[in-house]
Design a protein around this motif. Structure first.
Motif, PDB file in Angstrom:
ATOM      1  N   MET A  78       0.841  -1.176   0.000  1.00 62.45           N
ATOM      2  CA  MET A  78       0.000   0.000   0.000  1.00 62.45           C
ATOM      3  C   MET A  78       0.892   1.247   0.000  1.00 62.45           C
ATOM      4  O   MET A  78       1.870   1.306   0.714  1.00 62.45           O
ATOM      5  N   ARG A  79       0.502   2.218  -0.793  1.00 58.57           N
ATOM      6  CA  ARG A  79       1.249   3.461  -0.900  1.00 58.57           C
ATOM      7  C   ARG A  79       0.465   4.571  -0.213  1.00 58.57           C
ATOM      8  O   ARG A  79      -0.714   4.755  -0.457  1.00 58.57           O
ATOM      9  N   ARG A  80       1.123   5.276   0.654  1.00 54.83           N
ATOM     10  CA  ARG A  80       0.460   6.397   1.338  1.00 54.83           C
ATOM     11  C   ARG A  80       0.725   7.691   0.584  1.00 54.83           C
ATOM     12  O   ARG A  80       1.856   7.964   0.186  1.00 54.83           O
ATOM     13  N   VAL A  81      -0.307   8.435   0.409  1.00 52.92           N
ATOM     14  CA  VAL A  81      -0.187   9.736  -0.242  1.00 52.92           C
ATOM     15  C   VAL A  81      -0.453  10.795   0.816  1.00 52.92           C
ATOM     16  O   VAL A  81      -1.485  10.777   1.473  1.00 52.92           O
ATOM     17  N   THR A  82       0.503  11.666   0.969  1.00 47.78           N
ATOM     18  CA  THR A  82       0.339  12.746   1.934  1.00 47.78           C
ATOM     19  C   THR A  82      -0.133  13.987   1.185  1.00 47.78           C
ATOM     20  O   THR A  82       0.504  14.414   0.222  1.00 47.78           O
ATOM     21  N   ARG A  83      -1.253  14.530   1.602  1.00 47.48           N
ATOM     22  CA  ARG A  83      -1.779  15.745   0.975  1.00 47.48           C
ATOM     23  C   ARG A  83      -1.550  16.928   1.891  1.00 47.48           C
ATOM     24  O   ARG A  83      -1.734  16.826   3.088  1.00 47.48           O
ATOM     25  N   MET A  84      -1.174  18.031   1.313  1.00 49.18           N
ATOM     26  CA  MET A  84      -1.015  19.252   2.094  1.00 49.18           C
ATOM     27  C   MET A  84      -2.390  19.875   2.289  1.00 49.18           C
ATOM     28  O   MET A  84      -3.262  19.733   1.453  1.00 49.18           O
ATOM     29  N   GLU A  85      -2.536  20.559   3.374  1.00 49.57           N
ATOM     30  CA  GLU A  85      -3.804  21.218   3.676  1.00 49.57           C
ATOM     31  C   GLU A  85      -4.032  22.458   2.808  1.00 49.57           C
ATOM     32  O   GLU A  85      -5.148  22.784   2.493  1.00 49.57           O
ATOM     33  N   TYR A  86      -2.986  23.160   2.470  1.00 47.69           N
ATOM     34  CA  TYR A  86      -3.086  24.413   1.721  1.00 47.69           C
ATOM     35  C   TYR A  86      -3.993  25.413   2.435  1.00 47.69           C
ATOM     36  O   TYR A  86      -4.769  26.121   1.801  1.00 47.69           O
ATOM     37  N   GLY A  87      -3.900  25.448   3.749  1.00 46.91           N
ATOM     38  CA  GLY A  87      -4.764  26.338   4.507  1.00 46.91           C
ATOM     39  C   GLY A  87      -4.044  27.483   5.182  1.00 46.91           C
ATOM     40  O   GLY A  87      -4.482  28.624   5.121  1.00 46.91           O
ATOM     41  N   THR A  88      -2.915  27.205   5.821  1.00 47.69           N
ATOM     42  CA  THR A  88      -2.207  28.213   6.604  1.00 47.69           C
ATOM     43  C   THR A  88      -0.710  28.107   6.362  1.00 47.69           C
ATOM     44  O   THR A  88      -0.159  27.018   6.364  1.00 47.69           O
ATOM     45  N   ILE A  89      -0.088  29.253   6.183  1.00 43.97           N
ATOM     46  CA  ILE A  89       1.372  29.330   6.118  1.00 43.97           C
ATOM     47  C   ILE A  89       1.817  29.987   7.416  1.00 43.97           C
ATOM     48  O   ILE A  89       1.273  31.021   7.808  1.00 43.97           O
ATOM     49  N   GLU A  90       2.805  29.387   8.057  1.00 43.43           N
ATOM     50  CA  GLU A  90       3.349  29.953   9.302  1.00 43.43           C
ATOM     51  C   GLU A  90       4.863  29.985   9.211  1.00 43.43           C
ATOM     52  O   GLU A  90       5.478  29.013   8.777  1.00 43.43           O
ATOM     53  N   ARG A  91       5.431  31.093   9.612  1.00 44.59           N
ATOM     54  CA  ARG A  91       6.878  31.238   9.707  1.00 44.59           C
ATOM     55  C   ARG A  91       7.169  31.966  11.018  1.00 44.59           C
ATOM     56  O   ARG A  91       6.398  32.828  11.439  1.00 44.59           O
ATOM     57  N   GLU A  92       8.292  31.633  11.621  1.00 44.39           N
ATOM     58  CA  GLU A  92       8.666  32.275  12.883  1.00 44.39           C
ATOM     59  C   GLU A  92      10.157  32.583  12.835  1.00 44.39           C
ATOM     60  O   GLU A  92      10.943  31.786  12.328  1.00 44.39           O
ATOM     61  N   ILE A  93      10.513  33.748  13.361  1.00 41.11           N
ATOM     62  CA  ILE A  93      11.910  34.163  13.395  1.00 41.11           C
ATOM     63  C   ILE A  93      12.140  34.942  14.685  1.00 41.11           C
ATOM     64  O   ILE A  93      11.257  35.672  15.145  1.00 41.11           O
ATOM     65  N   HIS A  94      13.319  34.767  15.258  1.00 40.41           N
ATOM     66  CA  HIS A  94      13.696  35.560  16.431  1.00 40.41           C
ATOM     67  C   HIS A  94      14.660  36.634  15.955  1.00 40.41           C
ATOM     68  O   HIS A  94      15.581  36.363  15.179  1.00 40.41           O
ATOM     69  N   VAL A  95      14.434  37.870  16.400  1.00 39.76           N
ATOM     70  CA  VAL A  95      15.297  38.988  16.013  1.00 39.76           C
ATOM     71  C   VAL A  95      15.792  39.701  17.260  1.00 39.76           C
ATOM     72  O   VAL A  95      15.114  39.717  18.290  1.00 39.76           O
ATOM     73  N   ASP A  96      16.983  40.259  17.151  1.00 45.36           N
ATOM     74  CA  ASP A  96      17.546  41.027  18.260  1.00 45.36           C
ATOM     75  C   ASP A  96      17.128  42.483  18.131  1.00 45.36           C
ATOM     76  O   ASP A  96      17.952  43.372  17.896  1.00 45.36           O
ATOM     77  N   ALA A  97      15.835  42.700  18.236  1.00 41.84           N
ATOM     78  CA  ALA A  97      15.254  44.045  18.177  1.00 41.84           C
ATOM     79  C   ALA A  97      14.046  44.045  19.096  1.00 41.84           C
ATOM     80  O   ALA A  97      13.421  43.006  19.309  1.00 41.84           O
ATOM     81  N   SER A  98      13.713  45.192  19.614  1.00 37.04           N
ATOM     82  CA  SER A  98      12.556  45.300  20.496  1.00 37.04           C
ATOM     83  C   SER A  98      11.265  45.121  19.697  1.00 37.04           C
ATOM     84  O   SER A  98      11.250  45.335  18.475  1.00 37.04           O
ATOM     85  N   PRO A  99      10.174  44.749  20.360  1.00 36.52           N
ATOM     86  CA  PRO A  99       8.891  44.668  19.648  1.00 36.52           C
ATOM     87  C   PRO A  99       8.513  45.997  19.004  1.00 36.52           C
ATOM     88  O   PRO A  99       7.917  46.009  17.925  1.00 36.52           O
ATOM     89  N   GLU A 100       8.875  47.109  19.638  1.00 31.32           N
ATOM     90  CA  GLU A 100       8.547  48.428  19.074  1.00 31.32           C
ATOM     91  C   GLU A 100       9.238  48.635  17.731  1.00 31.32           C
ATOM     92  O   GLU A 100       8.629  49.104  16.766  1.00 31.32           O
ATOM     93  N   VAL A 101      10.521  48.283  17.660  1.00 36.23           N
ATOM     94  CA  VAL A 101      11.263  48.419  16.403  1.00 36.23           C
ATOM     95  C   VAL A 101      10.719  47.434  15.375  1.00 36.23           C
ATOM     96  O   VAL A 101      10.497  47.783  14.214  1.00 36.23           O
TER      97      VAL A 101
END
Length: 155
Positions: A1-24
């Motif tokens: 049996m072959r499993r097919v993985t389907r993407m949801e195509y609903g939400t894109i999420e990215r996260e990054i940490h920066v050395d700057a204040s939330p205000e900047v």
């Protein structure tokens, strides 16, 4: 049996940490003079809920109109874009981009979320194409946001 993985195509999420204040970080994701340094070639917008703005690439070769959805300085900036047929009133059939800014140590964690792909009513092939295009775009522009914030926060 072959499993097919389907993407949801609903939400894109990215996260990054920066050395700057939330205000900047808030200024950099919400002000046109900064947006034009890490994402677009130019931008015209006011960070006020309901304000209509433009994101511009090239010499006005591509202009995308946006509607500012929510601003809660310095923790949230969101807007809607990709309105079908330019109908800015139909927010249900548009994509929502949100930048959530959370203090983290001496810097800020920026979480980008883009939602609404399935609600656009696109055929399956177009949905997949748009989702992948936006996903690839954020893979390019979120790191550029981090690089630009590194420059801005040292000034």
């Amino acid at each position: 049996m072959r499993r097919v993985t389907r993407m949801e195509y609903g939400t894109i999420e990215r996260e990054i940490h920066v050395d700057a204040s939330p205000e900047v970080a808030f200024e950099v994701v919400s002000r046109p003079e900064h947006i034009a340094q890490w994402w677009t070639d130019d931008a015209v917008l006011e960070a006020t809920p309901g304000a209509v703005g433009e994101l511009i690439w090239g010499d006005r070769a591509q202009v995308v109109r946006i509607v500012v959805e929510k601003t809660e300085p310095p923790r949230l900036f969101s807007f809607r874009w990709c309105h079908p047929d330019g109908d800015l009133e139909d927010s249900a059939a548009s994509l929502l981009v949100s930048f959530e800014l959370t203090p983290s140590g001496t810097g800020t964690t920026i979480r980008l979320t883009e939602t609404g792909f399935r609600e656009m009513g696109w055929e399956a092939a177009k949905l997949e194409e748009q989702y992948r295009d936006h996903s690839t775009g954020w893979d390019t522009f979120v790191p550029r946001l981090g690089d630009y914030l590194a420059l801005v926060s040292t000034r």
